[in-house]
Design a protein around this motif. Structure first.
Motif, mmCIF file in Angstrom:
data_model
loop_
_atom_site.group_PDB
_atom_site.id
_atom_site.type_symbol
_atom_site.label_atom_id
_atom_site.label_comp_id
_atom_site.label_asym_id
_atom_site.label_seq_id
_atom_site.Cartn_x
_atom_site.Cartn_y
_atom_site.Cartn_z
ATOM 1 N N UNK A 82 -9.841 27.075 16.169
ATOM 2 C CA UNK A 82 -10.395 27.229 14.788
ATOM 3 C C UNK A 82 -11.715 28.253 14.994
ATOM 4 N N UNK B 63 -12.243 31.944 15.631
ATOM 5 C CA UNK B 63 -11.920 32.626 14.444
ATOM 6 C C UNK B 63 -10.337 32.511 14.073
ATOM 7 N N UNK B 64 -9.991 31.269 14.209
ATOM 8 C CA UNK B 64 -8.616 30.925 13.728
ATOM 9 C C UNK B 64 -7.571 31.438 14.532
ATOM 10 N N UNK B 65 -7.873 31.448 16.074
ATOM 11 C CA UNK B 65 -6.722 32.024 16.765
ATOM 12 C C UNK B 65 -5.494 31.028 16.764
ATOM 13 N N UNK B 66 -4.609 31.776 16.636
ATOM 14 C CA UNK B 66 -3.085 31.044 16.401
ATOM 15 C C UNK B 66 -2.575 30.958 17.671
ATOM 16 N N UNK C 151 -2.775 34.332 19.063
ATOM 17 C CA UNK C 151 -3.414 35.970 18.737
ATOM 18 C C UNK C 151 -4.756 35.275 18.317
ATOM 19 N N UNK C 152 -5.668 36.513 18.729
ATOM 20 C CA UNK C 152 -7.089 36.255 18.409
ATOM 21 C C UNK C 152 -7.723 37.427 17.639
#
Lengths: 425, 426
Positions: free
Chosen positions: A68, A71-74, A93-94
């Motif tokens: 998080x 920046x909310x990397x998945x 993914x960032x």
């Protein structure tokens, strides 16, 4: 088109695809090994265990909180079959900080986290964390069972199971339910160490970066010993004397009709492009024979389509139909296949299909995932087919090539999932 | 023509409202191969009672008709529009939602021709009794497919439980019975009412030149004649604020049970900035409570109550809004209870958590802009409720912990919750 820079760093092949299309950077690791009944369940468990925790972020909450903050990397994992290979995919993914007015090097942070996950997972007493493994074993069992609940996926799986009985391709990527409980945290960790030594590893980085930008960061974080490439012989199905017909009855409202064909052509073959065109005219699109005849003319189905498994030499037809229309639907599908074999398709159908395939390929490389999939075909296969050659190959396919492909396509198995008797409302 | 620049995002949006009322938006994306265009009418499954164009009183139409119309628009006297698109190397599609019907294509070549085809096929209906009858068999199979799909049944079962009267509770495709009443005349009546350019929006994104594209659209539209625009009267259903049914259980041929908890929003802003803020605040809060980094997620996972299918989502459109939380579970009753307990026990969120969640939401918004499909579809959805997709970041940044606590006070009470479960047939 897209550029790809490749560099081998020990046992890792690094692929960098520089592009300015996206607002994020994507990292994808592919781990490939031959499909094998003995270890598939462990392979199915490993990535789900890895994505739980690392030494530095030793709980799911700590790990995910850190994502998080980036920046909310998945982070996602999935499993696929590519021919008789088992492929584990781990994606991160960032955001690209230049769209954020932030100066932190998010990609480098993500690479560090990625390598932590692979090389410094949470361990205890020479194994993975027992609590995490037990939790993921439960989740895996539920996942294997839930295949039954999605009838379209279930029917597709059953067709392959029947068609490839006894060969590795029949295996479910998630492994075998009965094997889950035989796995413990230590054994799984040992197997993971084996995978790190022997799996073929490809790391993709897609985004506004070049090989020079990331090469050093990757080499610093991913140290994998060089390994010999394993090649496998794909099982060739022997021709059946009779087409196999499997009818399964369940409490369903719609019948799922799935047909499996041996195409005797794979991505490795020169005539693979002709197979793509054949499939496109036959059932790949909304202008194809199956859609036009099963759906538009006869109103028998909402979907009626075909698709090819590029690395397995298989084609599948699927349609959702009223159980009582089994015979009529089969007749129409067979008639379309017969028309294809007899060369009953117009030049216009050829041109139209080529245009749509070309469009599909060009659209595929508009997504990071698509570019990686196109590139990864060339890792799986022994034949290299860069996108421009692929497009050119499609263009060059002639009517004769298509007819010749048709001569090689043989129906193998018909699978029908249908309602139980006497349940008709 | 207006140009709106979004410097931080490095995007430029071109906009014009044509004389016939059609809103046209173009977002150039030079790096992409494909162009993606959607032509959308503000007309969906919830618009099942309205005053037809030229009539003076309200009329109730069969459930599923907006979706049926979407199917039928592709068929013309000289054949199927899919054929035309594929000859031009395009891939075409359409979808019907609660509030919208969208027609779309994507293509990497012949964009001009494809755009022309898109505008023309949507604006030239051709319905006959015979083609309408034929479509009933196809859509019946589409409905049957969903009947066997446990996730879809769970989703609609939950919405059905939340609403007393609002037509959002009715399946978008209708039922095999309801579509049997659809006729060509009814289709024309819906078409005449809702497909006027003033009720529609065209969005184009890809490697296009905005000026020439706009010129092409203007030319296409001036060649056609349209009646003058008329305000559409849609029936407003009286909907009590609380849920209609607390719990609903569906028995199906499955092995793994499923459970969703629905949260019905009490206040739904009609449009504009307030609506966007409400949606963002609720989305952020639900993600804070049930996202993968939350202590609740970790705990539910460790307890064996959830797996990776667990999801949380909030939708707010026109005059309805609801959150959905749940997934596959071996213990549907316990999961339902725990989710509701977490909701009602929520009392506070501190600024640090709000900031972390904002970061996460802003990052995922950026990610969603990688997709041309997302941009076109979501831009349209927001525009129909007088919001802008590109205001999302600003709105997220403006949220305070008080805004977030306010949405919790509004919705997190038992009378706003509905539970739906799919369980194996005994």
């Amino acid at each position: 088109m897209f550029q790809e820079e490749v560099k081998t760093i020990g046992g890792l092949r690094l692929h960098v695809i520089p592009t300015k299309k996206y607002k994020t950077n994507t990292l994808v690791l592919k781990m490939k090994a031959p499909l094998c009944e003995q270890d598939i369940t462990m392979r199915a468990l490993v990535p789900y265990v890895l994505q739980n925790a690392t030494e530095r972020h030793p709980s799911m909450k700590a790990f995910r909180t850190y994502l998080d903050e980036l920046y909310g990397a998945t982070l996602q994992v999935d499993l696929t079959k590519k021919g008789e290979h088992h492929v584990i995919t781990i994606r991160m993914d960032v955001a690209n900080e230049k769209f954020l007015g932030d100066t932190s090097a998010l990609l480098r942070e993500a690479l560090t986290l990625f390598s932590d996950m692979l090389f410094r997972p949470l361990t205890e007493q020479g194994g993975f964390s027992v609590a995490i493994v037990e939790q993921e074993k439960r989740a895996l069992k539920q996942k294997i069972q839930s295949l039954f609940d999605d009838k379209m996926r279930y029917a597709q799986h059953r067709l392959i199971e029947e068609m490839y009985k006894g060969s590795p391709y029949a295996l479910d990527v998630h492994g075998k339910l009965n094997d889950v409980d035989t796995i413990d945290a230590k054994r799984l960790y040992k197997h993971y160490e084996h995978m790190l030594k022997h799996d073929e590893m490809d790391l993709y980085i897609v985004g506004d970066v070049t090989l020079t930008d990331v090469e050093h960061d990757v080499a610093e974080r991913f140290s994998l010993e060089a390994r010999p490439l394993r090649s496998i012989e794909t099982t060739t199905l022997t021709k059946r004397t009779n087409v196999q017909e499997v009818i399964e009855k369940q409490d369903v409202k719609q019948g799922k009709l799935h047909l499996g064909y041996r195409t005797n052509t794979t991505y490795n073959d020169a005539d693979y492009n002709a197979l793509q065109v054949w499939n496109g005219i036959f059932g790949g699109f909304a202008h194809s024979k199956l859609f036009m005849n099963v759906r538009e003319k006869a109103s028998l189905a909402y979907y009626a389509a075909s698709r090819i498994e590029s690395h397995q030499g298989m084609m599948m037809v699927m349609a959702g139909i009223e159980p009582s229309n089994y015979g009529r639907s089969l007749e129409i599908i067979h008639a379309q296949a017969e028309a294809m074999r007899n060369g009953q398709f117009s030049d216009e159908e050829i041109i139209q299909t080529k245009a749509v395939i070309r469009n599909q390929l060009l659209e595929t490389v508009d997504t990071a995932r698509g570019m990686i999939e196109i590139s990864y075909h060339n890792v799986i296969a022994t034949r290299q087919r860069p996108l421009d050659e692929w497009l050119e190959g499609i263009e060059k396919v002639t009517r004769e090539d298509i007819v010749r492909i048709g001569e090689k396509i043989e129906l193998d198995t018909i699978y029908f999932l249908t309602e139980k008797d006497g349940e008709k409302q | 023509m207006k140009v709106i620049r979004y410097d931080q995002l490095q995007e430029q949006l071109f906009y014009e409202r044509l004389n016939n009322g059609l809103g046209v938006y173009i977002l150039p994306k030079k790096e992409f191969n494909k162009t993606y265009a959607t032509f959308t009418t503000k007309y969906g499954s919830v618009d099942n009672c309205f005053t037809p164009y030229g009539k003076t009183s309200m009329k109730k139409v069969p459930d599923g008709i907006a979706h049926f119309l979407e199917h039928k628009l592709f068929e013309k006297e000289d054949g199927d529009v899919f054929q035309t698109f594929s000859k031009q190397g395009a891939s075409a599609n359409a979808f019907t939602s609660f509030t919208r019907t969208a027609y779309l294509f994507s293509s990497t070549a012949n964009v001009e021709e494809n755009l022309e085809t898109l505008l023309d096929f949507v604006q030239e209906p051709y319905f006959t009794e015979q083609t309408v009858e034929k479509e009933k068999g196809i859509i019946a199979q589409e409905i049957r497919m969903y009947d066997d799909h446990p996730d879809w049944r769970l989703y609609f079962g939950t919405i059905e439980s939340m609403y007393h009267n609002h037509p959002v509770k009715i399946d978008i495709a209708g039922t095999v019975e309801s579509i049997s009443h659809i006729t060509k005349d009814l289709l024309y009546e819906c078409y005449e009412t809702f497909y006027h350019p003033s009720n529609m929006l065209l969005f184009i994104t890809g490697p296009v030149d905005p000026l020439t594209t706009l010129e092409q659209i203007r030319n296409n539209q001036t060649k056609k004649t349209f009646r003058s625009p008329k305000e559409i009267e849609r029936f407003r259903y009286e909907e009590p604020p609380h849920v209609a049914r607390k719990k609903h259980v569906i028995e199906m041929n499955v092995q793994t049970p499923k459970c969703l908890v629905g949260i019905k929003a009490k206040h739904v802003y009609a449009k504009g900035k307030e609506k966007l803020k409400h949606e963002c605040a609720m989305g952020l809060l639900l993600d804070y409570l049930f996202g993968k980094s939350s202590p609740h997620y970790e705990w539910l996972y460790q307890q064996g109550l959830i797996d990776e299918t667990f999801m949380v989502d909030y939708t707010e459109e026109s005059d309805f809004g609801f959150g959905l939380i749940g997934g596959d579970t071996s213990q549907p009753d316990q999961l339902a209870e725990e989710i509701q307990r977490i909701l009602v026990q929520f009392s506070d969120i501190d600024d640090e958590q709000v900031e972390r969640m904002k970061r996460k939401k802003i990052g995922s918004f950026l990610r969603s802009l990688n997709s041309l499909e997302y941009i076109a579809n979501q831009f349209t959805r927001y525009a129909f409720d007088e919001m802008s997709l590109f205001d999302v970041v600003r709105t997220l940044q403006s949220l305070t912990s008080d805004d977030i606590k306010a949405v919790a006070r509004e919705c997190f009470m038992h009378e706003q919750f509905a539970v739906c479960q799919v369980v194996p047939k005994r």
